[in-house]
Design a protein around this motif. Structure first.
Motif, PDB file in Angstrom:
ATOM      1  N   GLU A 140     -11.619  12.546  19.892  1.00  0.00           N
ATOM      2  CA  GLU A 140     -12.566  11.510  20.307  1.00  0.00           C
ATOM      3  C   GLU A 140     -12.033  10.851  21.571  1.00  0.00           C
ATOM      4  O   GLU A 140     -10.812  10.691  21.734  1.00  0.00           O
ATOM      5  N   GLY A 141     -12.937  10.497  22.449  1.00  0.00           N
ATOM      6  CA  GLY A 141     -12.614   9.675  23.620  1.00  0.00           C
ATOM      7  C   GLY A 141     -13.305   8.343  23.406  1.00  0.00           C
ATOM      8  O   GLY A 141     -14.525   8.297  23.258  1.00  0.00           O
ATOM      9  N   ILE A 142     -12.517   7.281  23.350  1.00  0.00           N
ATOM     10  CA  ILE A 142     -13.031   5.962  22.949  1.00  0.00           C
ATOM     11  C   ILE A 142     -12.613   4.950  24.002  1.00  0.00           C
ATOM     12  O   ILE A 142     -11.623   5.160  24.714  1.00  0.00           O
ATOM     13  N   ILE A 169      -8.921   5.537  25.056  1.00  0.00           N
ATOM     14  CA  ILE A 169      -8.184   6.006  23.878  1.00  0.00           C
ATOM     15  C   ILE A 169      -8.530   7.464  23.617  1.00  0.00           C
ATOM     16  O   ILE A 169      -9.707   7.810  23.481  1.00  0.00           O
ATOM     17  N   ARG A 170      -7.518   8.309  23.581  1.00  0.00           N
ATOM     18  CA  ARG A 170      -7.746   9.730  23.292  1.00  0.00           C
ATOM     19  C   ARG A 170      -7.112   9.994  21.923  1.00  0.00           C
ATOM     20  O   ARG A 170      -5.888   9.936  21.781  1.00  0.00           O
ATOM     21  N   LEU A 171      -7.954  10.265  20.936  1.00  0.00           N
ATOM     22  CA  LEU A 171      -7.519  10.489  19.557  1.00  0.00           C
ATOM     23  C   LEU A 171      -7.701  11.967  19.263  1.00  0.00           C
ATOM     24  O   LEU A 171      -8.815  12.495  19.381  1.00  0.00           O
ATOM     25  N   ARG A 201     -24.284  28.650  30.430  1.00  0.00           N
ATOM     26  CA  ARG A 201     -25.135  28.039  29.413  1.00  0.00           C
ATOM     27  C   ARG A 201     -24.287  27.395  28.320  1.00  0.00           C
ATOM     28  O   ARG A 201     -23.181  27.855  28.035  1.00  0.00           O
ATOM     29  N   ARG A 202     -24.833  26.352  27.703  1.00  0.00           N
ATOM     30  CA  ARG A 202     -24.127  25.662  26.634  1.00  0.00           C
ATOM     31  C   ARG A 202     -23.929  26.588  25.445  1.00  0.00           C
ATOM     32  O   ARG A 202     -24.843  27.358  25.087  1.00  0.00           O
ATOM     33  N   ASP A 203     -22.736  26.541  24.842  1.00  0.00           N
ATOM     34  CA  ASP A 203     -22.505  27.291  23.603  1.00  0.00           C
ATOM     35  C   ASP A 203     -23.606  26.907  22.617  1.00  0.00           C
ATOM     36  O   ASP A 203     -23.899  25.720  22.449  1.00  0.00           O
ATOM     37  N   ASN A 220     -12.294  22.924  22.093  1.00  0.00           N
ATOM     38  CA  ASN A 220     -12.795  24.042  22.910  1.00  0.00           C
ATOM     39  C   ASN A 220     -13.691  23.522  24.018  1.00  0.00           C
ATOM     40  O   ASN A 220     -14.889  23.362  23.821  1.00  0.00           O
ATOM     41  N   TYR A 221     -13.123  23.289  25.195  1.00  0.00           N
ATOM     42  CA  TYR A 221     -13.937  22.751  26.290  1.00  0.00           C
ATOM     43  C   TYR A 221     -14.114  23.725  27.446  1.00  0.00           C
ATOM     44  O   TYR A 221     -14.525  23.345  28.545  1.00  0.00           O
ATOM     45  N   LEU A 222     -13.787  25.003  27.206  1.00  0.00           N
ATOM     46  CA  LEU A 222     -13.924  25.975  28.295  1.00  0.00           C
ATOM     47  C   LEU A 222     -15.348  26.054  28.823  1.00  0.00           C
ATOM     48  O   LEU A 222     -15.562  26.250  30.014  1.00  0.00           O
ATOM     49  N   PRO A 267     -23.965  14.893  20.043  1.00  0.00           N
ATOM     50  CA  PRO A 267     -24.677  13.630  19.771  1.00  0.00           C
ATOM     51  C   PRO A 267     -23.805  12.466  20.246  1.00  0.00           C
ATOM     52  O   PRO A 267     -22.848  12.083  19.592  1.00  0.00           O
ATOM     53  N   GLY A 268     -24.113  11.957  21.413  1.00  0.00           N
ATOM     54  CA  GLY A 268     -23.237  10.980  22.068  1.00  0.00           C
ATOM     55  C   GLY A 268     -23.368   9.582  21.502  1.00  0.00           C
ATOM     56  O   GLY A 268     -24.448   9.151  21.079  1.00  0.00           O
ATOM     57  N   ILE A 269     -22.258   8.877  21.528  1.00  0.00           N
ATOM     58  CA  ILE A 269     -22.273   7.495  21.046  1.00  0.00           C
ATOM     59  C   ILE A 269     -22.877   6.578  22.109  1.00  0.00           C
ATOM     60  O   ILE A 269     -23.608   5.639  21.793  1.00  0.00           O
ATOM     61  N   THR A 270     -22.644   6.895  23.373  1.00  0.00           N
ATOM     62  CA  THR A 270     -23.312   6.139  24.439  1.00  0.00           C
ATOM     63  C   THR A 270     -24.818   6.434  24.399  1.00  0.00           C
ATOM     64  O   THR A 270     -25.638   5.534  24.580  1.00  0.00           O
TER      65      THR A 270
HETATM   66  N1  PXG Z   1     -21.291  15.536  25.749  1.00  0.00           N
HETATM   67  C1  PXG Z   1     -20.047  16.040  25.754  1.00  0.00           C
HETATM   68  C2  PXG Z   1     -19.844  17.503  25.759  1.00  0.00           C
HETATM   69  C3  PXG Z   1     -18.951  15.174  25.757  1.00  0.00           C
HETATM   70  O1  PXG Z   1     -17.708  15.668  25.768  1.00  0.00           O
HETATM   71  C4  PXG Z   1     -20.489  13.301  25.773  1.00  0.00           C
HETATM   72  C5  PXG Z   1     -21.530  14.216  25.758  1.00  0.00           C
HETATM   73  C6  PXG Z   1     -20.806  11.837  25.725  1.00  0.00           C
HETATM   74  O2  PXG Z   1     -20.514  11.333  24.422  1.00  0.00           O
HETATM   75  P1  PXG Z   1     -20.060   9.838  24.149  1.00  0.00           P
HETATM   76  O3  PXG Z   1     -19.897   9.775  22.660  1.00  0.00           O
HETATM   77  O4  PXG Z   1     -18.768   9.627  24.886  1.00  0.00           O
HETATM   78  O5  PXG Z   1     -21.141   8.964  24.645  1.00  0.00           O
HETATM   79  C7  PXG Z   1     -19.166  13.781  25.776  1.00  0.00           C
HETATM   80  C8  PXG Z   1     -18.029  12.811  25.811  1.00  0.00           C
HETATM   81  C9  PXG Z   1     -12.173  13.328  27.562  1.00  0.00           C
HETATM   82  C10 PXG Z   1     -13.416  12.599  27.170  1.00  0.00           C
HETATM   83  O6  PXG Z   1     -11.069  12.814  27.347  1.00  0.00           O
HETATM   84  C11 PXG Z   1     -14.554  13.317  26.861  1.00  0.00           C
HETATM   85  C12 PXG Z   1     -15.699  12.626  26.490  1.00  0.00           C
HETATM   86  C13 PXG Z   1     -15.703  11.250  26.445  1.00  0.00           C
HETATM   87  C14 PXG Z   1     -14.562  10.544  26.753  1.00  0.00           C
HETATM   88  C15 PXG Z   1     -13.405  11.230  27.129  1.00  0.00           C
HETATM   89  O7  PXG Z   1     -12.263  14.441  28.040  1.00  0.00           O
HETATM   90  N2  PXG Z   1     -16.786  13.357  26.181  1.00  0.00           N
END
Ligand code: PXG
Length: 290
Positions: free
Chosen positions: A31-33, A86-88, A136-138, A151-153, A206-209
């Motif tokens: 998670e990125g927080i 925060i990187r968890l 294309r997206r996985d 897996n972020y390739l 599904p993004g939190i933002t």
């Molecule tokens: N799509 C993808 C593929 C993401 O990785 C979002 C959408 C947006 O989601 P949130 O929940 O953040 O609104 C992300 C978010 C990092 C890092 O350290 C990655 C994200 C967020 C913060 C840090 O690489 N990805």
């Protein structure tokens, strides 16, 4: 100080095994927080998503959700940080070579807190330039990005294309050719007074933002529809913006050489962005660092 498996270790000594399957196979979740002024924004939602990602991957996180919440807060306190990124990370753990997860008996948990790299003011004001990339997206029946895995390739390949094209960010389509998301951002399209965002089944996280923007829209009386969006609809949008923990709300003003709307950030994006700042500074939307 970095939290590793229950201990605090100085940054220079923070290390995990070369046999960790998170490194060897990208086998893990994260998670990125962000913390704003002493409150961890939407921490409970991030933890829910972390545990859901781990559940799908059958990684048994060796901490209760309450324990993990504590670990995040304690790491921030240890580093005396009130505003932070925060990187968890939870990996499958160390094990013999071979993809079989049964080789790993104990997941690795680490938490890094750092300063936030914010989007420069001038970039937010002019908006960012993007391309739709050929990557294309996985798909959801593959390495689905509904899970926030290591897996972020897929995103990295897209980012390389954006870098090569000399633009700020890439837009990724689904395998069906519909709009999906950015490399680490969800995407919204404003057209004719309507606001659209692609559903998670296109392969987007599904993004939190993104879900915060749903709440903001509800509060200020705007309607958002989750629906399939074509490249043509994107090119002809009045406004386009990205959302993400790192990016917050970022206007997109160009896609593959086409200007979006007037070519300048739009009024609805600005309104949502302003409201988003209000949300992140409201203690009710976070967990106190205490
Ligand atoms: N799509 C993808 C593929 C993401 O990785 C979002 C959408 C947006 O989601 P949130 O929940 O953040 O609104 C992300 C978010 C990092 C890092 O350290 C990655 C994200 C967020 C913060 C840090 O690489 N990805």
């Amino acid at each position: 100080m970095v939290y590793i498996n229950g201990e605090f270790v100085p940054k220079s000594k923070a290390a995990i095994s070369v046999f960790d399957h998170g490194l060897l196979y990208g086998d893990g979740v994260f998670e990125g927080i962000r913390a704003y002024n002493g409150y961890v924004f939407r921490l409970n939602e991030h933890l829910d998503r972390l545990y859901a990602s781990a559940h799908s991957l059958m990684i048994k996180i060796p901490l209760s959700m309450e324990g993990m919440r504590r670990a995040v807060i304690d790491t921030l306190k240890e580093n005396k940080m009130k505003d932070a990124y925060i990187r968890l990370v939870v990996t499958r753990g160390a094990g013999d070579l071979g993809v079989d997860p049964r080789k790993c008996s104990k997941p690795t948990v680490f938490i890094i807190v750092g300063s936030i790299s914010v989007i420069p003011k001038e970039v937010a004001e002019r908006g960012i330039r993007t391309i739709i990339t050929w990557i294309r997206r996985d798909p959801v029946d593959g390495t689905s990005h509904e899970m926030k895995s290591l897996n972020y390739l897929n995103s990295i390949l897209a980012k390389i294309e954006a870098n090569n094209a000399g633009v700020d960010e890439a837009i990724i389509l689904s395998t069906q050719g519909y709009l999906c998301e950015g490399t680490a951002e969800n995407v919204f399209v404003v057209r004719g007074g309507e606001i659209w965002t692609p559903p998670a089944y296109t392969g987007a996280l599904p993004g939190i933002t993104q879900s915060t923007v749903f709440e903001i829209a509800k509060k200020i009386g705007l309607k958002i529809e989750e629906r399939l969006i074509t490249a043509h609809e994107l090119f002809n949008a009045d406004e386009v913006f990205f959302t993400g923990t790192g990016a917050e709300i970022v206007p997109v003003t160009e896609v593959n050489g086409r200007a979006i709307g007037t070519g300048k950030p739009g009024a609805i994006t600005a309104r949502i962005s302003k409201e988003f700042q209000r949300f992140t500074s409201d203690p009710a939307n976070g967990v106190p660092i205490a």
